[in-house]
Design a protein around this motif. Structure first.
Motif, short mmCIF file in Angstrom:
data_model
loop_
_atom_site.label_atom_id
_atom_site.label_comp_id
_atom_site.label_asym_id
_atom_site.label_seq_id
_atom_site.Cartn_x
_atom_site.Cartn_y
_atom_site.Cartn_z
N GLU A 1 85.53 29.64 105.34
CA GLU A 1 86.11 29.92 107.27
C GLU A 1 84.76 29.74 107.83
O GLU A 1 83.93 30.79 107.75
CB GLU A 1 86.50 31.50 107.78
N ILE A 2 84.52 29.48 109.14
CA ILE A 2 83.90 28.95 109.64
C ILE A 2 83.67 29.92 110.96
O ILE A 2 84.46 28.78 111.90
CB ILE A 2 82.66 27.65 109.31
N VAL A 3 83.05 30.54 111.58
CA VAL A 3 83.13 30.80 113.49
C VAL A 3 82.27 30.72 114.00
O VAL A 3 80.63 30.29 113.91
CB VAL A 3 83.27 32.63 113.25
N GLY B 1 84.21 17.30 100.76
CA GLY B 1 85.82 18.10 101.75
C GLY B 1 86.34 17.40 101.73
O GLY B 1 86.38 16.03 100.85
N LEU B 2 87.24 18.08 101.65
CA LEU B 2 88.95 17.79 100.91
C LEU B 2 89.74 17.77 102.81
O LEU B 2 90.76 17.11 102.78
CB LEU B 2 89.27 18.59 100.16
N GLU C 1 81.16 21.92 108.98
CA GLU C 1 81.64 20.99 108.35
C GLU C 1 80.35 21.30 106.77
O GLU C 1 79.96 21.20 105.91
CB GLU C 1 82.36 20.16 108.04
N THR C 2 79.05 20.83 107.73
CA THR C 2 78.07 21.23 107.06
C THR C 2 77.79 22.04 107.18
O THR C 2 76.95 22.95 105.79
CB THR C 2 77.09 20.42 108.19
N LEU C 3 78.04 23.73 107.86
CA LEU C 3 78.17 24.63 106.65
C LEU C 3 78.56 25.76 105.82
O LEU C 3 78.29 25.73 105.27
CB LEU C 3 78.34 25.68 107.59
N GLY C 4 79.83 24.49 106.26
CA GLY C 4 81.13 24.99 104.26
C GLY C 4 80.48 24.01 103.85
O GLY C 4 80.66 24.97 102.64
N SER C 5 80.01 22.46 103.83
CA SER C 5 79.62 22.35 102.53
C SER C 5 78.30 22.23 102.14
O SER C 5 78.56 23.03 101.23
CB SER C 5 79.29 20.92 103.30
N VAL C 6 77.49 23.21 102.81
CA VAL C 6 75.93 23.80 102.60
C VAL C 6 76.81 25.29 101.52
O VAL C 6 76.40 25.39 100.02
CB VAL C 6 75.39 24.30 103.44
N CYS D 1 84.75 28.29 118.32
CA CYS D 1 85.78 27.73 117.35
C CYS D 1 85.81 28.46 116.14
O CYS D 1 85.41 29.08 115.34
CB CYS D 1 84.42 26.78 117.40
N THR D 2 86.93 28.36 115.99
CA THR D 2 87.46 28.92 114.45
C THR D 2 87.91 27.99 113.43
O THR D 2 89.06 26.80 113.87
CB THR D 2 88.13 30.18 114.24
N ALA D 3 87.10 27.52 111.81
CA ALA D 3 87.23 26.42 111.52
C ALA D 3 87.95 27.07 110.07
O ALA D 3 86.98 27.92 109.20
CB ALA D 3 86.24 25.88 111.65
N LYS D 4 88.47 25.87 109.10
CA LYS D 4 88.83 26.21 107.72
C LYS D 4 88.25 24.90 107.22
O LYS D 4 88.71 23.92 107.37
CB LYS D 4 89.67 26.78 107.83
N LEU D 5 87.43 25.16 105.77
CA LEU D 5 86.80 23.89 105.36
C LEU D 5 87.13 23.95 103.57
O LEU D 5 86.54 25.24 103.26
CB LEU D 5 85.49 23.59 105.62
#
Length: 138
Positions: A111-113, A78-79, A59-64, A123-127
């Motif tokens: 997408e954050i890998v 973040g939603l 979430e930190t990287l996606g928010s940046v 981990c694979t994340a989606k924000l």
């Protein structure tokens, strides 16, 4: 065009969660944000990297990345965050790379890998972020 990662990190409010987790920004562009976090200090009781810690890094990287696209006219919050954990990390550093999937005026999705030091996906994340017209009151 690259943005100075150290300068971007200095805009963070000191003493907050990203500091406590040891998150470091490595590079910032409009196309991707790279950062890392130590496993030590972020483990669950059984010695594995805590899944919530992976979520915090993602979430930190996606928010940046959302901020790079939205600021200064709009403010991202973040939603929705979803994380799939693929393998455990027990030591070293976990590195994350956030890339945009969609960037619009009112929302963005990234997408954050996350990978371990051997380059294995942990981990694979989606924000998804909402881009607000005003900064939230704190």
């Amino acid at each position: 065009m690259p943005i100075d990662a150290a300068e971007m990190q200095q805009t963070f409010t000191p003493g907050q969660l990203n500091d406590r987790m040891g998150i470091e920004l490595l590079s910032v562009t409009a196309d991707e944000v790279r950062g890392r976090m130590p496993v030590e200090g972020n483990r669950q009781p059984y010695g594995l990297l805590h899944g919530g810690a992976s979520g915090v890094l993602a979430e930190t990287l996606g928010s940046v990345l959302a901020a790079v696209h939205a600021l200064p006219e709009r403010f991202p919050v973040g939603l929705e965050l979803s994380c799939t954990h693929h393998r455990a990390a027990t030591e070293g550093w976990v590195t994350g790379v956030a890339r945009p999937l969609h960037v619009g005026r009112s929302t963005s999705t990234h997408e954050i890998v996350l990978t371990d030091e051997q380059g294995r996906r942990t981990c694979t994340a989606k924000l998804t972020c909402l881009h607000r017209d005003t900064r939230p009151q704190v």
